[in-house]
Design a protein around this motif. Structure first.
Motif, PDB file in Angstrom:
ATOM      1  N   VAL A 207       9.310   8.629 -11.681  1.00 24.31           N
ATOM      2  CA  VAL A 207       8.773   9.658 -10.786  1.00 24.31           C
ATOM      3  C   VAL A 207       7.377   9.951 -11.318  1.00 24.31           C
ATOM      4  N   CYS A 208       6.399   9.433 -10.633  1.00 19.24           N
ATOM      5  CA  CYS A 208       5.061   9.526 -11.216  1.00 19.24           C
ATOM      6  C   CYS A 208       4.261  10.693 -10.710  1.00 19.24           C
ATOM      7  N   LYS A 209       4.445  11.019  -9.472  1.00 21.84           N
ATOM      8  CA  LYS A 209       3.491  11.975  -8.922  1.00 21.84           C
ATOM      9  C   LYS A 209       4.137  12.742  -7.780  1.00 21.84           C
ATOM     10  N   ALA A 210       3.839  14.015  -7.721  1.00 24.85           N
ATOM     11  CA  ALA A 210       4.272  14.785  -6.560  1.00 24.85           C
ATOM     12  C   ALA A 210       3.277  14.482  -5.458  1.00 24.85           C
ATOM     13  N   PRO A 211       3.713  14.595  -4.192  1.00 23.32           N
ATOM     14  CA  PRO A 211       2.761  14.347  -3.102  1.00 23.32           C
ATOM     15  C   PRO A 211       1.600  15.333  -3.207  1.00 23.32           C
TER      16      PRO A 211
ATOM     17  N   GLY B  45       2.933   3.428  -4.580  1.00 22.83           N
ATOM     18  CA  GLY B  45       2.832   4.241  -5.790  1.00 22.83           C
ATOM     19  C   GLY B  45       2.329   3.418  -6.968  1.00 22.83           C
ATOM     20  N   LYS B  46       1.690   2.292  -6.655  1.00 22.36           N
ATOM     21  CA  LYS B  46       1.167   1.382  -7.660  1.00 22.36           C
ATOM     22  C   LYS B  46       0.156   2.077  -8.587  1.00 22.36           C
TER      23      LYS B  46
ATOM     24  N   ASP C  22      12.323  10.616  -6.814  1.00 23.20           N
ATOM     25  CA  ASP C  22      12.614  11.989  -6.407  1.00 23.20           C
ATOM     26  C   ASP C  22      12.823  12.099  -4.903  1.00 23.20           C
TER      27      ASP C  22
ATOM     28  N   GLN D  82       0.846  -1.190   0.000  1.00 23.91           N
ATOM     29  CA  GLN D  82       0.000   0.000   0.000  1.00 23.91           C
ATOM     30  C   GLN D  82       0.886   1.246   0.000  1.00 23.91           C
TER      31      GLN D  82
HETATM   32  P1  GDP Z   1      -0.687   2.926  -4.048  1.00 21.57           P
HETATM   33  O1  GDP Z   1      -1.343   2.925  -2.730  1.00 21.57           O
HETATM   34  O2  GDP Z   1       0.435   1.953  -4.110  1.00 21.57           O
HETATM   35  O3  GDP Z   1      -1.593   2.815  -5.190  1.00 21.57           O
HETATM   36  O4  GDP Z   1       0.089   4.347  -4.153  1.00 21.57           O
HETATM   37  P2  GDP Z   1      -0.375   5.725  -4.785  1.00 21.57           P
HETATM   38  O5  GDP Z   1      -0.133   5.734  -6.232  1.00 21.57           O
HETATM   39  O6  GDP Z   1      -1.732   6.084  -4.324  1.00 21.57           O
HETATM   40  O7  GDP Z   1       0.689   6.637  -4.113  1.00 21.57           O
HETATM   41  C1  GDP Z   1       0.856   6.732  -2.733  1.00 21.57           C
HETATM   42  C2  GDP Z   1       1.392   8.107  -2.365  1.00 21.57           C
HETATM   43  O8  GDP Z   1       2.655   8.315  -2.923  1.00 21.57           O
HETATM   44  C3  GDP Z   1       0.538   9.242  -2.910  1.00 21.57           C
HETATM   45  O9  GDP Z   1       0.436  10.234  -1.975  1.00 21.57           O
HETATM   46  C4  GDP Z   1       1.262   9.717  -4.149  1.00 21.57           C
HETATM   47  O10 GDP Z   1       1.071  11.102  -4.382  1.00 21.57           O
HETATM   48  C5  GDP Z   1       2.700   9.471  -3.732  1.00 21.57           C
HETATM   49  N1  GDP Z   1       3.534   9.189  -4.875  1.00 21.57           N
HETATM   50  C6  GDP Z   1       3.323   8.286  -5.859  1.00 21.57           C
HETATM   51  N2  GDP Z   1       4.326   8.310  -6.753  1.00 21.57           N
HETATM   52  C7  GDP Z   1       5.198   9.264  -6.328  1.00 21.57           C
HETATM   53  C8  GDP Z   1       6.446   9.741  -6.840  1.00 21.57           C
HETATM   54  O11 GDP Z   1       6.954   9.285  -7.875  1.00 21.57           O
HETATM   55  N3  GDP Z   1       7.053  10.695  -6.129  1.00 21.57           N
HETATM   56  C9  GDP Z   1       6.526  11.194  -4.974  1.00 21.57           C
HETATM   57  N4  GDP Z   1       7.187  12.142  -4.351  1.00 21.57           N
HETATM   58  N5  GDP Z   1       5.365  10.768  -4.477  1.00 21.57           N
HETATM   59  C10 GDP Z   1       4.716   9.814  -5.156  1.00 21.57           C
END
Ligand code: GDP
Length: 724
Positions: free
Chosen positions: A238-242, A38-39, A212, A35
């Motif tokens: 690097v997929c997403k900023a927080p 970042g899936k 990142d 969980q």
């Molecule tokens: P999941 O629970 O595995 O599906 O993960 P999410 O995709 O929902 O990501 C979990 C948290 O990590 C979220 O708050 C995202 O914004 C953050 N996140 C995902 N990828 C990245 C990334 O490449 N860099 C950063 N800094 N945060 C990320």
């Protein structure tokens, strides 16, 4: 490239609709990770849209089988279909969904539909995304691994998720193990699970997210994968900023989110390029960026598909042979369609209806109505004549040759008029129409509830509904019409000698029947008592008892005050009561006795009247009506039945026989659309089985043809590679 993936993905969709187990033999990419690793962000970056369920509580509760289908953008722009859309194949009603917010909402609902006590379910959600921006891929998103169990995510749930993931990470699937760069790989549950089933890492790709969040040199080390080597390697992204703030979440709603691809690419360019290219540049031989990930996935899947091709071809061949054999053995290769079944059913329904309507010929209806009217005649005779003590005199009058009809007691003439009027004004229109309509209703209901409509409750309901509607509509009209046409009989009934003779004969016959009925009942009581002597004794006793009761009543009426003080004390026998036999009979026997007395009086009277009907006077003709009301009323009943039949036939039967088959066509045959006809046919289990097997065989044949084509293509390309 042979574009094997694309073709096999199509095949996989077909197989999926035949049998889940076979479809799973074609490789798919299974995405696992803990969980918050970042899936979702990785999947969304691949698709280019935000569409996965989000929330604080674990939201992925069911596997999402995601099929990405690349649609050339030029083809899309030339046609009216949207270029980017999602389809839930198991929910055809939703059609093509162009809003990714709607897809997200639907996925969330489907996930939340898993009952909380189950927490996770292995029933997959199927989603196809068609877009010019996606590669041809099949990806399966699974619930994230739980690392630390807590109150709302107990140990049991952890095991359930592990079990579900284990089911999907089997061969020939490719494992996409998602790990965050800021978490030690040694702790990654995804890698641990992968190592269990794929120790050499031949079918596992590592995805390192959140690059990142660690120093570039540290990130580059992880991605090189020296500590935990994988044959297919690691890709850093690097997929997403927080998330910026909580407010963002609350205003999400159904608003369309922007395409995420651009933002991700920019962020990755920023991070992996420029200053950091000394760690991540092309010459450094590390794989970074979502774009690289996509291409890597396509390559890996294509290779895997190619190596699965022979295996799946053999498997489908075996299934096809079995299906063809069964189809031959069970159905002798006879093909059916839902439409042909529907047509046959409707034809059979009409044929059965036609066959049954033969019961409604004019003579048949007339005899039914006669029966009903004869009963009415008997009721009227009972009320007006049989309960009248003077009726016994009527026979004597009839024998009295000195009296001419004109001299007859006006009493009897008047009585006959009353009787005739009772019969003609008894609601003949309503009753006779009702009788025939009820017959029709029973007929239709018996057809509509018989085979094969036992399987088709809603169509059966339709049939009864519209047939009742026709009957209701015609009934009032017909009843009025009949009533109108018998109106003259309410004033005067003329009859000739022949009609009279027929009526007299029938009346005699009816009396014979009535006498037999009374006799039988009397015999029954006689049997119960044990003999004729005993019955006669009882009848005598009851007759005396009744005589005494009548006298007592008279005394009481004239006795006034005296009567009240003289009230019966229980057990005390009143003076003058026929006591002698009082204890010989039980109360039940007394009841039988009273009944027997009635019957024997009735029998007596019926015999007298039967005799009268046979007398020369009655045989004379209709001018003797007053002496022979039975014959007269029977003739009237006959005329009423004849007239009613005529109009019921025109107004009700002919109309119904005309309308009913037409309504079947318009309310069933033409009213149902293809889907409904398909559903209708499948309601019949035998037809469903037949159709299912036929469909399975057809689809397997289609798949087999495609597979064979691919196998040949693969051979050719290998051949040309070898020679070239
Ligand atoms: P999941 O629970 O595995 O599906 O993960 P999410 O995709 O929902 O990501 C979990 C948290 O990590 C979220 O708050 C995202 O914004 C953050 N996140 C995902 N990828 C990245 C990334 O490449 N860099 C950063 N800094 N945060 C990320």
């Amino acid at each position: 490239l042979l574009q094997l993936t694309r073709k096999l993905i199509e095949i996989r969709s077909v197989l999926l609709s035949v049998d889940q187990s076979e479809a799973l033999q074609l490789p798919s990419i299974v995405v696992i990770g803990s969980q918050s690793s970042g899936k979702s962000s990785v999947l969304e970056a691949i698709v280019g849209h935000e569409f996965l369920p989000k929330g604080d509580n674990m939201v992925t509760r069911r596997p999402i089988e995601l099929t990405l289908i690349n649609t050339p953008s030029n083809a899309a722009s030339s046609s009216s279909t949207p270029s980017e859309y999602g389809v839930f194949p198991n929910m055809p009603g939703m059609g093509k969904i162009t809003s990714f917010a709607t897809i997200q909402k639907t996925l969330t609902d489907l996930n939340l539909s898993v009952p909380p006590e189950l927490a996770v379910s292995d029933d997959p959600i199927h989603l196809q995304i068609h877009s010019p921006h996606v590669p041809d891929l099949t990806l399966i998103d699974l619930p994230g691994y739980i690392q630390i169990s807590s109150m709302d995510q107990p140990e049991e749930l952890k095991d359930k998720i592990n079990g579900l993931c284990d089911k999907y990470i089997r061969e020939p699937n490719i494992i996409l193990a998602v790990c965050a760069a800021d978490v030690d790989l040694a702790n990654s549950p995804a890698l641990r699970a992968s190592r269990r089933v794929d120790p050499l890492g031949t079918r596992t790709i590592g995805v390192v997210t959140k690059m990142d969040l660690v120093k570039p040199e540290q990130g580059a080390t992880i991605v090189r994968g020296e500590r935990y080597p994988l044959h297919l390697g690691y890709v850093g992204v690097v997929c997403k900023a927080p998330p910026t703030s909580g407010v963002f979440r609350s205003i999400r709603g159904d608003k369309e989110k922007p395409n995420v691809t651009g933002a991700v690419l920019r962020r990755e360019e920023e991070f992996f390029g420029g200053e950091n290219s000394k760690y991540f540049g092309r010459d450094k031989k590390v794989m970074v960026g979502t774009d690289t990930l996509r291409r890597r996935l396509m390559d890996v899947l294509e290779t895997s598909m190619a190596s699965s091709l022979n295996g799946i071809t053999n498997a489908v061949q075996i299934e096809l042979e079995e299906a063809s054999y069964q189809f031959k053995v069970q159905y002798n290769d006879r093909r059916i369609t839902s439409e042909s079944y529907m047509a046959e059913t409707i034809d059979a329904l009409k044929a059965r209806f036609k066959e049954y309507t033969a019961q409604f010929t004019k003579p048949a209806v007339r005899s039914k109505l006669k029966g009903m009217l004869d009963d009415k005649v008997m009721d009227i005779l009972e009320k007006l004549y049989w309960d009248d003590p003077r009726t016994l005199e009527l026979a004597k009058l009839g024998e009295d040759r000195k009296l001419t009809p004109e001299e007859l007691d006006t009493y009897w003439k008047y009585k006959l008029e009353t009787a005739s009027s009772l019969l003609t004004k008894s609601g003949v229109g309503r009753d006779s129409t009702g009788l025939v309509a009820e017959g029709l209703r029973q007929l239709i209901d018996s057809i509509a509830t018989g085979e094969p409509f036992t399987f088709h409750p809603s169509v059966s309901e339709r049939i009864t509904e519209f047939s009742h509607a026709i009957l209701r509509e015609r009934m009032g009209l017909t009843a009025d019409q009949v009533e109108n046409c018998i109106k003259p009989y309410k004033y005067e009934v003329e009859m000739d000698d022949r009609e009279w003779e027929v009526g007299r004969d029938r009346a005699e016959e009816k009396f014979g029947e009535e006498i037999k009925r009374c006799d039988n009942k009397l015999n029954e009581i006689r049997g119960k008592l044990g003999g004729a002597r005993k019955l006669n004794g009882l009848i005598k006793h009851v007759a005396e008892l009744e005589k005494w009761e009548v006298e007592r009543r008279k005394r009481r009426l004239s006795g006034g005050l005296n009567a009240t003080s003289n009230s019966e004390d229980e057990g005390q026998v009143e003076e003058g009561a026929p006591v002698l036999d009082a204890y010989k009979y039980s109360p039940a026997q007394i009841i039988d006795g009273r009944h027997a007395l009635l019957l024997s009086n009735r029998l007596n009277l019926l015999k007298v009247r039967q005799q009268a009907l046979k007398s020369r006077r009655c045989k004379t003709g209709p001018d003797q009506s007053a002496f022979c009301p039975e014959a007269f009323l029977t003739v009237v009943a006959d005329k009423l039945a004849y007239t009613s039949t005529m109009f019921i036939n025109i107004e009700l039967l002919e109309q119904f026989f005309y309308q009913f088959p037409r309504e079947i066509d318009s309310r069933i045959l033409y009213d149902l659309n293809r889907d409904e006809i398909g559903k209708f046919a499948r309601e019949n289990p035998k037809i469903k089985q037949h159709l299912d097997l036929q469909e399975r065989k057809d689809k397997l044949e289609q798949v087999m043809r495609s597979l064979q084509g691919l196998v040949n293509l693969q051979k050719d390309s290998k051949g040309s590679l070898a020679t070239g």
